[in-house]
Design a protein around this motif. Structure first.
Motif, PDB file in Angstrom:
ATOM      1  N   TYR A  12      -8.129 -17.644  -6.206  1.00  0.00           N
ATOM      2  CA  TYR A  12      -7.299 -16.094  -6.508  1.00  0.00           C
ATOM      3  C   TYR A  12      -6.326 -16.217  -7.281  1.00  0.00           C
ATOM      4  O   TYR A  12      -5.868 -16.956  -7.767  1.00  0.00           O
ATOM      5  CB  TYR A  12      -6.752 -15.868  -4.873  1.00  0.00           C
ATOM      6  N   GLY A  13      -5.999 -14.942  -7.747  1.00  0.00           N
ATOM      7  CA  GLY A  13      -4.736 -14.716  -8.665  1.00  0.00           C
ATOM      8  C   GLY A  13      -3.687 -13.770  -7.718  1.00  0.00           C
ATOM      9  O   GLY A  13      -4.124 -13.641  -6.661  1.00  0.00           O
ATOM     10  N   TYR A  14      -2.956 -13.016  -8.297  1.00  0.00           N
ATOM     11  CA  TYR A  14      -2.008 -12.159  -7.686  1.00  0.00           C
ATOM     12  C   TYR A  14      -1.790 -10.821  -8.453  1.00  0.00           C
ATOM     13  O   TYR A  14      -1.661 -10.867  -9.667  1.00  0.00           O
ATOM     14  CB  TYR A  14      -0.633 -12.765  -7.605  1.00  0.00           C
ATOM     15  N   GLY A  15      -1.898  -9.858  -7.748  1.00  0.00           N
ATOM     16  CA  GLY A  15      -1.720  -8.748  -8.092  1.00  0.00           C
ATOM     17  C   GLY A  15      -0.449  -7.885  -8.000  1.00  0.00           C
ATOM     18  O   GLY A  15       0.616  -8.507  -8.012  1.00  0.00           O
ATOM     19  N   LEU A  16      -0.551  -6.708  -7.226  1.00  0.00           N
ATOM     20  CA  LEU A  16       0.548  -6.006  -6.730  1.00  0.00           C
ATOM     21  C   LEU A  16       0.709  -6.245  -5.186  1.00  0.00           C
ATOM     22  O   LEU A  16       0.115  -5.341  -4.419  1.00  0.00           O
ATOM     23  CB  LEU A  16       0.561  -4.550  -7.439  1.00  0.00           C
ATOM     24  N   GLY A  17       1.198  -7.278  -4.840  1.00  0.00           N
ATOM     25  CA  GLY A  17       1.478  -7.383  -3.291  1.00  0.00           C
ATOM     26  C   GLY A  17       0.313  -8.150  -2.742  1.00  0.00           C
ATOM     27  O   GLY A  17       0.237  -8.413  -1.162  1.00  0.00           O
ATOM     28  N   LEU A  43     -10.535   5.906   0.985  1.00  0.00           N
ATOM     29  CA  LEU A  43     -10.923   6.858   2.092  1.00  0.00           C
ATOM     30  C   LEU A  43     -11.118   6.373   3.344  1.00  0.00           C
ATOM     31  O   LEU A  43     -11.440   5.212   3.574  1.00  0.00           O
ATOM     32  CB  LEU A  43     -12.484   7.514   1.801  1.00  0.00           C
ATOM     33  N   PHE A  44     -10.654   7.267   4.510  1.00  0.00           N
ATOM     34  CA  PHE A  44     -10.546   6.967   5.811  1.00  0.00           C
ATOM     35  C   PHE A  44     -10.968   8.304   6.695  1.00  0.00           C
ATOM     36  O   PHE A  44     -10.214   9.158   6.490  1.00  0.00           O
ATOM     37  CB  PHE A  44      -9.341   6.263   6.302  1.00  0.00           C
ATOM     38  N   ARG A  45     -11.952   8.120   7.044  1.00  0.00           N
ATOM     39  CA  ARG A  45     -12.440   9.159   7.883  1.00  0.00           C
ATOM     40  C   ARG A  45     -12.371  10.664   7.268  1.00  0.00           C
ATOM     41  O   ARG A  45     -12.042  11.809   7.503  1.00  0.00           O
ATOM     42  CB  ARG A  45     -11.829   9.423   9.398  1.00  0.00           C
ATOM     43  N   ASN A  46     -13.160  10.612   6.145  1.00  0.00           N
ATOM     44  CA  ASN A  46     -13.192  11.617   5.029  1.00  0.00           C
ATOM     45  C   ASN A  46     -11.742  12.329   4.663  1.00  0.00           C
ATOM     46  O   ASN A  46     -11.820  13.510   3.842  1.00  0.00           O
ATOM     47  CB  ASN A  46     -14.017  12.697   5.807  1.00  0.00           C
ATOM     48  N   ARG A  47     -10.666  11.321   4.545  1.00  0.00           N
ATOM     49  CA  ARG A  47      -9.392  11.741   4.007  1.00  0.00           C
ATOM     50  C   ARG A  47      -9.126  10.692   3.026  1.00  0.00           C
ATOM     51  O   ARG A  47      -9.204   9.427   3.278  1.00  0.00           O
ATOM     52  CB  ARG A  47      -8.510  11.780   5.020  1.00  0.00           C
ATOM     53  N   THR A  48      -8.551  11.104   1.888  1.00  0.00           N
ATOM     54  CA  THR A  48      -8.108  10.070   0.903  1.00  0.00           C
ATOM     55  C   THR A  48      -6.917   9.748   1.297  1.00  0.00           C
ATOM     56  O   THR A  48      -5.664  10.710   1.035  1.00  0.00           O
ATOM     57  CB  THR A  48      -8.427  10.769  -0.598  1.00  0.00           C
ATOM     58  N   ILE A  49      -6.499   8.518   1.269  1.00  0.00           N
ATOM     59  CA  ILE A  49      -5.065   7.960   1.590  1.00  0.00           C
ATOM     60  C   ILE A  49      -4.288   7.442   0.423  1.00  0.00           C
ATOM     61  O   ILE A  49      -3.371   7.474   0.260  1.00  0.00           O
ATOM     62  CB  ILE A  49      -5.018   6.947   2.750  1.00  0.00           C
ATOM     63  N   LEU A  50      -5.313   6.883  -0.583  1.00  0.00           N
ATOM     64  CA  LEU A  50      -4.826   6.474  -1.647  1.00  0.00           C
ATOM     65  C   LEU A  50      -6.047   6.344  -2.704  1.00  0.00           C
ATOM     66  O   LEU A  50      -7.223   6.025  -2.204  1.00  0.00           O
ATOM     67  CB  LEU A  50      -4.373   4.786  -1.115  1.00  0.00           C
ATOM     68  N   GLY A  51      -5.614   6.441  -3.859  1.00  0.00           N
ATOM     69  CA  GLY A  51      -6.617   6.638  -4.955  1.00  0.00           C
ATOM     70  C   GLY A  51      -7.466   5.581  -5.395  1.00  0.00           C
ATOM     71  O   GLY A  51      -6.681   4.288  -5.289  1.00  0.00           O
ATOM     72  N   ARG A  52      -8.811   5.421  -5.492  1.00  0.00           N
ATOM     73  CA  ARG A  52      -9.530   4.494  -5.705  1.00  0.00           C
ATOM     74  C   ARG A  52      -9.108   3.479  -6.854  1.00  0.00           C
ATOM     75  O   ARG A  52      -9.205   2.397  -7.114  1.00  0.00           O
ATOM     76  CB  ARG A  52     -11.002   4.920  -5.977  1.00  0.00           C
ATOM     77  N   LYS A  53      -8.746   4.263  -8.024  1.00  0.00           N
ATOM     78  CA  LYS A  53      -8.315   3.806  -9.462  1.00  0.00           C
ATOM     79  C   LYS A  53      -6.945   3.011  -9.052  1.00  0.00           C
ATOM     80  O   LYS A  53      -6.596   1.855  -9.778  1.00  0.00           O
ATOM     81  CB  LYS A  53      -8.174   4.564 -10.446  1.00  0.00           C
ATOM     82  N   THR A  54      -6.167   3.402  -8.093  1.00  0.00           N
ATOM     83  CA  THR A  54      -4.950   2.687  -7.768  1.00  0.00           C
ATOM     84  C   THR A  54      -5.175   1.542  -7.008  1.00  0.00           C
ATOM     85  O   THR A  54      -4.457   0.675  -7.278  1.00  0.00           O
ATOM     86  CB  THR A  54      -4.003   3.820  -6.970  1.00  0.00           C
ATOM     87  N   ILE A  55      -5.999   1.777  -6.084  1.00  0.00           N
ATOM     88  CA  ILE A  55      -6.459   0.246  -5.556  1.00  0.00           C
ATOM     89  C   ILE A  55      -7.041  -0.727  -6.373  1.00  0.00           C
ATOM     90  O   ILE A  55      -6.664  -1.953  -6.097  1.00  0.00           O
ATOM     91  CB  ILE A  55      -7.268   0.511  -4.431  1.00  0.00           C
ATOM     92  N   THR A  69       1.012  -1.057  -0.139  1.00  0.00           N
ATOM     93  CA  THR A  69       0.102   0.131   0.015  1.00  0.00           C
ATOM     94  C   THR A  69       0.835   1.414   0.114  1.00  0.00           C
ATOM     95  O   THR A  69       0.593   2.177  -0.449  1.00  0.00           O
ATOM     96  CB  THR A  69      -0.962   0.058   1.101  1.00  0.00           C
ATOM     97  N   THR A  70       1.885   1.418   0.816  1.00  0.00           N
ATOM     98  CA  THR A  70       2.970   2.386   0.911  1.00  0.00           C
ATOM     99  C   THR A  70       3.708   2.753  -0.566  1.00  0.00           C
ATOM    100  O   THR A  70       3.530   3.572  -1.021  1.00  0.00           O
ATOM    101  CB  THR A  70       3.917   2.165   1.880  1.00  0.00           C
ATOM    102  N   ALA A  71       3.871   1.499  -1.197  1.00  0.00           N
ATOM    103  CA  ALA A  71       4.524   1.572  -2.479  1.00  0.00           C
ATOM    104  C   ALA A  71       3.609   2.255  -3.469  1.00  0.00           C
ATOM    105  O   ALA A  71       4.014   3.055  -4.147  1.00  0.00           O
ATOM    106  CB  ALA A  71       4.960   0.055  -3.136  1.00  0.00           C
ATOM    107  N   MET A  72       2.252   1.654  -3.549  1.00  0.00           N
ATOM    108  CA  MET A  72       1.328   2.390  -4.431  1.00  0.00           C
ATOM    109  C   MET A  72       1.149   3.711  -3.849  1.00  0.00           C
ATOM    110  O   MET A  72       0.551   4.576  -4.960  1.00  0.00           O
ATOM    111  CB  MET A  72       0.006   1.410  -4.482  1.00  0.00           C
ATOM    112  N   ILE A  73       1.233   4.348  -2.772  1.00  0.00           N
ATOM    113  CA  ILE A  73       1.012   5.726  -2.394  1.00  0.00           C
ATOM    114  C   ILE A  73       2.177   6.366  -3.306  1.00  0.00           C
ATOM    115  O   ILE A  73       1.646   7.465  -3.575  1.00  0.00           O
ATOM    116  CB  ILE A  73       1.187   5.881  -1.001  1.00  0.00           C
TER     117      ILE A  73
END
Length: 393
Positions: free
Chosen positions: A322-327, A286-298, A70-74
């Motif tokens: 299951y498949g495998y994505g990015l981590g 979104l976490f408590r009305n703050r965007t931590i990471l974009g929806r499309k990036t997720i 998640t940190t890498a994707m940020i």
């Protein structure tokens, strides 16, 4: 009425695990940010009869990977790197890599890889290096090559992540980058990449980019405050079902001080803390009305990147469907894994029994934790997963 009966069934299921010999466990389920189930059963310390609670801290082992990726994707979203970038642009010693080539007559030769490792290769576990955590003799050529390069650091007794990465750059990879899926050293490379990009330790990056914004106040790599007192005991179960304290060396890397460093120290967290991360991933960043990471990036993170051949490297009884994505592993064939959840639900597992899954289509996040060797993941996690989806109206 039906939801209340399902909650009761979940209580009985978790208590049943403890009755069958699991030391203790915790589960939290949220939907669109609201807690729809939270339960703690058994003991953090069986001898002292200390009960598991929302304050109990668990070793995450490989469940540390969801915060890592998640940190890498940020950083990806900030334009700090492209997935197509060669890894050596950031870690120069990885410019010239070698691989083993198996010939039809059974002979093996070593040659330079056709292309350099990319960031996508390491984010998707396709770098051709397994884990190498001990010097136990092996017939695996790649693992033996890794052991040889790690020996000086093991003899020194402690080493930084960057020292480990430099040593491993000389190891011979099992295959051409990107051609197969192989669980292992990719995560250390991702952590090292993050350190170079941010010019600070992975622990400091986690804190500033993830743990502080997500209010994960009991999560980290090195003990602080009262964490060590709240850490649940790690138990080992023998073939007769009897519990005894597990190996203590797993916790040494959590102690402050250079002498305890062993590359990248794995994380510890609470069910509630980790629930904040999964809530964010399940709700479009979104976490408590703050965007931590974009929806499309997720969406990119949870997109399956394995072809038919690579799925054979990855899927087993536990990972069926299951498949495998990015981590992370996204659900791509619910029927294959007997999974009553949603396409695209994604998460990961830790070797001591932690498990988490986010389901963006339902805004659902599931965090389950226990600490035991063996972790009995196939028996426990799939039952929890099935029962949790019974809560969805």
């Amino acid at each position: 009425v039906s939801t209340m009966s399902t909650i009761r069934e979940l209580d009985l299921l978790l208590q049943g695990f403890v009755d069958k010999g699991l030391p203790g466990c915790g589960l939290e389920v949220r939907q669109r940010g609201n807690v729809i189930y939270e339960g703690y059963f058994g003991y953090a310390d069986c001898e002292a009869q200390t009960k598991i609670s929302r304050h109990s801290v668990f070793r995450q082992a490989s469940l540390s990977k969801i915060p890592l990726y998640t940190t890498a994707m940020i950083l990806y979203e900030q334009g700090k790197f492209l997935l197509s970038d060669p890894l050596w642009h950031y870690l120069p010693e990885w410019r010239h890599c070698k691989k083993y080539v198996l010939h039809p007559n059974g002979s093996v030769t070593i040659k330079e890889t056709d292309r350099p490792l990319t960031i996508q290769d390491v984010l998707s576990m396709k770098c051709g290096l397994p884990y190498c955590n001990s010097d136990v003799s092996t017939e695996d050529l790649t693992l033996a090559s890794m052991q040889e390069n790690m020996q000086p650091l093991w003899e020194k007794g402690h080493y930084t992540l960057q020292e480990e990465i430099k040593a491993m750059s000389k190891a011979i990879q099992a295959f051409e980058p990107g051609t197969h899926w192989l669980y292992g050293f990719s995560s250390e490379l991702v952590a090292g990449l993050i350190e170079v990009i941010c010019e600070k330790s992975i622990d400091d990056v986690f804190k500033s980019l993830l743990f502080e914004p997500l209010e994960m106040r009991s999560t980290g790599s090195h003990f602080f405050g009262d964490i060590s007192e709240r850490l649940v005991k790690l138990y080992q179960k023998d073939e007769n079902g009897l519990l005894s304290p597990g190996p203590s060396w797993f916790d040494k890397k959590h102690l402050p001080g250079e002498e305890n460093q062993r590359g990248w120290a794995r994380l510890f967290s609470t069910v509630n803390d980790y629930g904040n991360l999964l809530e964010m991933l399940a709700n479009g960043g979104l976490f408590r009305n703050r965007t931590i990471l974009g929806r499309k990036t997720i969406d990119l993170m949870r997109c399956n990147g394995l072809n038919t051949e690579q799925l054979m490297d990855f899927q087993d009884t536990y990972n069926a469907g299951y498949g495998y994505g990015l981590g992370v592993r996204p659900l791509i064939q619910p029927e294959k894994g007997n999974h009553n959840g949603s396409l695209g639900a994604f998460g990961w597992t830790g070797g001591f029994g932690t498990w988490a899954e986010a389901d963006p289509s339902e805004g659902l996040s599931i965090v389950y934790m226990h600490n035991q060797i063996p972790n009995e993941e196939l028996y426990v996690h799939h039952r929890v997963r099935t029962a949790v989806y019974g809560l969805i109206e």
